[in-house]
Design a protein around this motif. Sequence first.
Motif, PDB file in Angstrom:
ATOM      1  N   LEU A 141       0.867  -1.174   0.000  1.00 32.35           N
ATOM      2  CA  LEU A 141       0.000   0.000   0.000  1.00 32.35           C
ATOM      3  C   LEU A 141       0.905   1.227   0.000  1.00 32.35           C
ATOM      4  O   LEU A 141       1.639   1.473   0.951  1.00 32.35           O
ATOM      5  CB  LEU A 141      -0.918   0.008   1.224  1.00 32.35           C
ATOM      6  CG  LEU A 141      -1.782   1.265   1.412  1.00 32.35           C
ATOM      7  CD1 LEU A 141      -2.681   1.493   0.213  1.00 32.35           C
ATOM      8  CD2 LEU A 141      -2.613   1.160   2.692  1.00 32.35           C
ATOM      9  N   GLU A 142       0.858   1.996  -1.093  1.00 32.28           N
ATOM     10  CA  GLU A 142       1.657   3.203  -1.234  1.00 32.28           C
ATOM     11  C   GLU A 142       0.762   4.408  -1.019  1.00 32.28           C
ATOM     12  O   GLU A 142      -0.383   4.429  -1.489  1.00 32.28           O
ATOM     13  CB  GLU A 142       2.281   3.247  -2.628  1.00 32.28           C
ATOM     14  CG  GLU A 142       3.277   4.362  -2.847  1.00 32.28           C
ATOM     15  CD  GLU A 142       3.907   4.308  -4.229  1.00 32.28           C
ATOM     16  OE1 GLU A 142       4.926   4.984  -4.432  1.00 32.28           O
ATOM     17  OE2 GLU A 142       3.374   3.586  -5.096  1.00 32.28           O
ATOM     18  N   TYR A 143       1.247   5.430  -0.305  1.00 34.98           N
ATOM     19  CA  TYR A 143       0.388   6.571  -0.012  1.00 34.98           C
ATOM     20  C   TYR A 143       1.144   7.890  -0.130  1.00 34.98           C
ATOM     21  O   TYR A 143       2.365   7.964   0.012  1.00 34.98           O
ATOM     22  CB  TYR A 143      -0.248   6.439   1.377  1.00 34.98           C
ATOM     23  CG  TYR A 143       0.712   6.222   2.521  1.00 34.98           C
ATOM     24  CD1 TYR A 143       1.362   7.283   3.140  1.00 34.98           C
ATOM     25  CD2 TYR A 143       0.964   4.931   2.998  1.00 34.98           C
ATOM     26  CE1 TYR A 143       2.233   7.076   4.200  1.00 34.98           C
ATOM     27  CE2 TYR A 143       1.845   4.713   4.048  1.00 34.98           C
ATOM     28  CZ  TYR A 143       2.472   5.786   4.647  1.00 34.98           C
ATOM     29  OH  TYR A 143       3.340   5.578   5.682  1.00 34.98           O
ATOM     30  N   TRP A 144       0.366   8.924  -0.420  1.00 30.81           N
ATOM     31  CA  TRP A 144       0.845  10.294  -0.552  1.00 30.81           C
ATOM     32  C   TRP A 144      -0.102  11.201   0.231  1.00 30.81           C
ATOM     33  O   TRP A 144      -1.291  10.904   0.350  1.00 30.81           O
ATOM     34  CB  TRP A 144       0.840  10.754  -2.006  1.00 30.81           C
ATOM     35  CG  TRP A 144       1.628   9.940  -2.965  1.00 30.81           C
ATOM     36  CD1 TRP A 144       2.859  10.224  -3.480  1.00 30.81           C
ATOM     37  CD2 TRP A 144       1.241   8.701  -3.596  1.00 30.81           C
ATOM     38  NE1 TRP A 144       3.262   9.253  -4.368  1.00 30.81           N
ATOM     39  CE2 TRP A 144       2.286   8.308  -4.459  1.00 30.81           C
ATOM     40  CE3 TRP A 144       0.103   7.891  -3.505  1.00 30.81           C
ATOM     41  CZ2 TRP A 144       2.227   7.142  -5.226  1.00 30.81           C
ATOM     42  CZ3 TRP A 144       0.042   6.732  -4.256  1.00 30.81           C
ATOM     43  CH2 TRP A 144       1.105   6.368  -5.105  1.00 30.81           C
ATOM     44  N   LYS A 145       0.377  12.300   0.754  1.00 28.96           N
ATOM     45  CA  LYS A 145      -0.469  13.312   1.396  1.00 28.96           C
ATOM     46  C   LYS A 145      -0.328  14.626   0.643  1.00 28.96           C
ATOM     47  O   LYS A 145       0.769  14.987   0.204  1.00 28.96           O
ATOM     48  CB  LYS A 145      -0.059  13.511   2.858  1.00 28.96           C
ATOM     49  CG  LYS A 145      -0.231  12.303   3.762  1.00 28.96           C
ATOM     50  CD  LYS A 145      -1.688  12.081   4.123  1.00 28.96           C
ATOM     51  CE  LYS A 145      -1.797  11.081   5.260  1.00 28.96           C
ATOM     52  NZ  LYS A 145      -1.222  11.578   6.509  1.00 28.96           N
ATOM     53  N   GLY A 146      -1.424  15.370   0.525  1.00 29.68           N
ATOM     54  CA  GLY A 146      -1.372  16.673  -0.098  1.00 29.68           C
ATOM     55  C   GLY A 146      -1.530  16.616  -1.609  1.00 29.68           C
ATOM     56  O   GLY A 146      -1.677  15.548  -2.214  1.00 29.68           O
ATOM     57  N   ASN A 147      -1.502  17.802  -2.240  1.00 30.49           N
ATOM     58  CA  ASN A 147      -1.736  17.909  -3.679  1.00 30.49           C
ATOM     59  C   ASN A 147      -0.478  18.380  -4.411  1.00 30.49           C
ATOM     60  O   ASN A 147      -0.535  19.243  -5.275  1.00 30.49           O
ATOM     61  CB  ASN A 147      -2.901  18.872  -3.955  1.00 30.49           C
ATOM     62  CG  ASN A 147      -2.716  20.227  -3.291  1.00 30.49           C
ATOM     63  OD1 ASN A 147      -1.687  20.490  -2.681  1.00 30.49           O
ATOM     64  ND2 ASN A 147      -3.719  21.083  -3.408  1.00 30.49           N
ATOM     65  N   TYR A 148       0.670  17.771  -4.069  1.00 34.23           N
ATOM     66  CA  TYR A 148       1.955  18.188  -4.619  1.00 34.23           C
ATOM     67  C   TYR A 148       2.474  17.230  -5.695  1.00 34.23           C
ATOM     68  O   TYR A 148       3.628  17.340  -6.118  1.00 34.23           O
ATOM     69  CB  TYR A 148       3.021  18.291  -3.519  1.00 34.23           C
ATOM     70  CG  TYR A 148       2.487  18.572  -2.140  1.00 34.23           C
ATOM     71  CD1 TYR A 148       1.743  19.721  -1.878  1.00 34.23           C
ATOM     72  CD2 TYR A 148       2.704  17.682  -1.085  1.00 34.23           C
ATOM     73  CE1 TYR A 148       1.240  19.969  -0.613  1.00 34.23           C
ATOM     74  CE2 TYR A 148       2.212  17.928   0.173  1.00 34.23           C
ATOM     75  CZ  TYR A 148       1.469  19.065   0.408  1.00 34.23           C
ATOM     76  OH  TYR A 148       0.963  19.303   1.665  1.00 34.23           O
ATOM     77  N   TYR A 149       1.666  16.287  -6.157  1.00 33.01           N
ATOM     78  CA  TYR A 149       2.139  15.213  -7.024  1.00 33.01           C
ATOM     79  C   TYR A 149       1.390  15.283  -8.354  1.00 33.01           C
ATOM     80  O   TYR A 149       0.162  15.181  -8.405  1.00 33.01           O
ATOM     81  CB  TYR A 149       1.926  13.855  -6.357  1.00 33.01           C
ATOM     82  CG  TYR A 149       2.398  13.838  -4.922  1.00 33.01           C
ATOM     83  CD1 TYR A 149       3.736  13.661  -4.612  1.00 33.01           C
ATOM     84  CD2 TYR A 149       1.498  14.049  -3.876  1.00 33.01           C
ATOM     85  CE1 TYR A 149       4.175  13.669  -3.301  1.00 33.01           C
ATOM     86  CE2 TYR A 149       1.925  14.062  -2.563  1.00 33.01           C
ATOM     87  CZ  TYR A 149       3.266  13.875  -2.273  1.00 33.01           C
ATOM     88  OH  TYR A 149       3.695  13.901  -0.971  1.00 33.01           O
ATOM     89  N   ALA A 150       2.141  15.405  -9.434  1.00 28.69           N
ATOM     90  CA  ALA A 150       1.539  15.655 -10.739  1.00 28.69           C
ATOM     91  C   ALA A 150       0.717  14.472 -11.243  1.00 28.69           C
ATOM     92  O   ALA A 150      -0.209  14.661 -12.035  1.00 28.69           O
ATOM     93  CB  ALA A 150       2.632  16.000 -11.755  1.00 28.69           C
ATOM     94  N   GLN A 151       1.018  13.247 -10.791  1.00 25.18           N
ATOM     95  CA  GLN A 151       0.307  12.088 -11.325  1.00 25.18           C
ATOM     96  C   GLN A 151      -1.103  11.941 -10.769  1.00 25.18           C
ATOM     97  O   GLN A 151      -1.884  11.151 -11.285  1.00 25.18           O
ATOM     98  CB  GLN A 151       1.100  10.806 -11.065  1.00 25.18           C
ATOM     99  CG  GLN A 151       1.167  10.350  -9.613  1.00 25.18           C
ATOM    100  CD  GLN A 151       2.380  10.881  -8.880  1.00 25.18           C
ATOM    101  OE1 GLN A 151       2.799  12.017  -9.100  1.00 25.18           O
ATOM    102  NE2 GLN A 151       2.955  10.058  -8.008  1.00 25.18           N
ATOM    103  N   HIS A 152      -1.438  12.691  -9.704  1.00 27.25           N
ATOM    104  CA  HIS A 152      -2.766  12.572  -9.101  1.00 27.25           C
ATOM    105  C   HIS A 152      -3.604  13.800  -9.459  1.00 27.25           C
ATOM    106  O   HIS A 152      -3.150  14.936  -9.286  1.00 27.25           O
ATOM    107  CB  HIS A 152      -2.667  12.458  -7.577  1.00 27.25           C
ATOM    108  CG  HIS A 152      -1.786  11.343  -7.112  1.00 27.25           C
ATOM    109  ND1 HIS A 152      -1.913  10.060  -7.591  1.00 27.25           N
ATOM    110  CD2 HIS A 152      -0.753  11.318  -6.230  1.00 27.25           C
ATOM    111  CE1 HIS A 152      -1.007   9.291  -7.009  1.00 27.25           C
ATOM    112  NE2 HIS A 152      -0.286  10.022  -6.196  1.00 27.25           N
ATOM    113  N   GLY A 153      -4.831  13.573  -9.908  1.00 22.86           N
ATOM    114  CA  GLY A 153      -5.682  14.664 -10.346  1.00 22.86           C
ATOM    115  C   GLY A 153      -6.897  14.865  -9.475  1.00 22.86           C
ATOM    116  O   GLY A 153      -6.790  15.177  -8.286  1.00 22.86           O
TER     117      GLY A 153
END
Length: 689
Positions: A141-153
């Motif tokens: 399970l890979e996770y990111w927080k916030g809206n700083y990542y270009a691959q997520h819309g």
Amino acid sequence: MFSSRLAPAAGMLLLPVILHAQSPKPADKPTELTEIVIEGKAESLVGTATSASKGQTSTKELLERPFSRRGELLESVPGVIITQHSGDGKANQYFVRGANLDHGTDFLMYVDGMPVNLRNHAHGQGYADLNFIIPELVGELEYWKGNYYAQHGDLSSSGAARFKLVDELPQGIATSTWGEYEFSRTLIADTIQAGEGKLTMALEHQFYNGPWALNSDATRWNGLLRWHWQDSTDKINITAMGYQGDWMSTDQIPLRAIEAGLVDRFGFIDPTNGGSSRRYSLSLDWTREEGRRTTRASAYAGYYDLDLFSNFTYFDSNPAPVGDQFEQQDQRWFFGGELARDWRFDALGHEQRFTLGFQVRAEWMDGIGLYGTTARERWNTVRKDDMFQATYGLFSELEFKPLKWLRVIPGMRADLIHFDVQRSTLPENAGVLSKGIVSPKLSVVFGPWADTEFYLNGGFGFHSNDARGVNIVTDPSTGVPADRVDPLVRTYGAEFGIRNESIPKLVNTLSFWLLRSDSELIYVGDAGNTEPGPGSQRYGVELASYWRPTDWAMVDLEATWTDAHLRTEDPPSQEIPGSIPVTLNAGFTLGGAEGFFCSLRGRYFDGRPLNETLDVEARESFQVNARLGYRRKNWEVAVDCLNLLNRPDNDIEYFYGSQLPSDLGATVDDRHIHPIEPRMFRVSVTWKF
């Protein structure tokens, strides 16, 4: 009260000292340094992560957690809280970074390359039902927080998580679990040779009645077929998944009914609430490594439906015997995919990376309906819509390393979303609109120095609103003119963080973050959905610590603090209902490949406002789950104890107006609660072949 209830979790922090002092040392042999391969949360991300809040957890760590529902797998993401306010077949209620995400709004979830969140859903924007996932088949399970990542819309302003399924199983699995309140679960899964590749097959069945006065009769079937092929350059996974579930619901009930003795904590008001849901999908994931170029492609298609009956206000709008029950029906086909490539090259004496990608997603929705019902019999069609929505996203990112101690990662994302309400109960509410938005991102990483990195992150994001609200002209319930909502709502995020790995096998992260939104999606308890509200601002602190001294011991601690307010003019600032200010998740796991093993986990979340003026607060909750077991080479037995302390906490609380027959025609503002199940035991037997 806070400190005393967290004492058991705080005591877990002493385990590193104890384990270090008592670790067995081999006698009569030369000292040998055995390398421990660390995967999961304690894995080193120095030099690769672009933020302090980026992380991952392994299948071993996920399966070591005793949990009551599979949505709780997401609680391995720091600060995420999972609850439920009604039946066991629905999507869970998600909380993260001071947001009540309802059933998934603004936290994007994937299974491999396939998004889980559903837009324009009958029960709420971004609805994300994870019941089709089989936990034993999750590899990471890979996770990111916030809206700083270009691959997520779209729908990713609070963050994102990706469940990566295993390519193949090292051994076949047959497991069976029995528990109190007629809980049973059986899984059989195996990987076999299939042509030049490997075929993984799995079938799962689960049944649960629960402690409720109204039996849940919750039945779930899950199936998976996954073909995997790999050579020196290419890797292919073709996956078919199927899920179907049926259940009866004990929805939230008014506190006054419990206090008056009309029902007990596990009682119900409407005995006909419940639902059924189906999800079937076929997906392809392909990766090619060609020297310093990596190409990734994914494609997916599927079908989904939900038929849900709820009653949150009882007899407030319609007196007995009609009542306020309503039906929400969703049926859709979904398609999509992604194509992306990484180029790695040398410049200024360091390796650089450039990524370019394209994403497309389309959903055909047939008969998204809202109906007035009594005992599941329709007597009024409030609204029924046929819709089509498509999203086209282009993103790029450059990881530029001008110096040994500096990485600069600018990113850019452009999205075009097409909203099409093709047919509606009121013809004037049909309409077509396309809207685009550009979202720049920037991350700067300093270090490492002494295995320590510092991160600065900032970005623009967005979430889409329901196409029905985007095109509305007339309110179908009242017949009066209605205001349209903005199709795309801008969000702004920033974060400063630190990642420290200077002590071997110990990872510490600390982040300070901010998130602003031009319009908050607020959960409305008496309607059972979300509505656009005023703008909001959140900021907070997250602390995480993971220590894996050996391959048989793991200790972790995650704590968060958040302040969240609506940005209103009169009054100048209001609380966000359901925003959790403090969370703590901590635990330890002991056990090797054979012999005894155990796990103990504690989860705390603080009281939270139930309305904008902070007149009413929900109770705090502290839950402890435990596991004790024994394993040999190819079998194991385990006992889970859920809610070990048998605390009468509430899974969810809302504050709104409702009416019971005993209220004599008056609407009463009251707390409405759904309790956490009492202490229960479950026994699992697993055979690996």
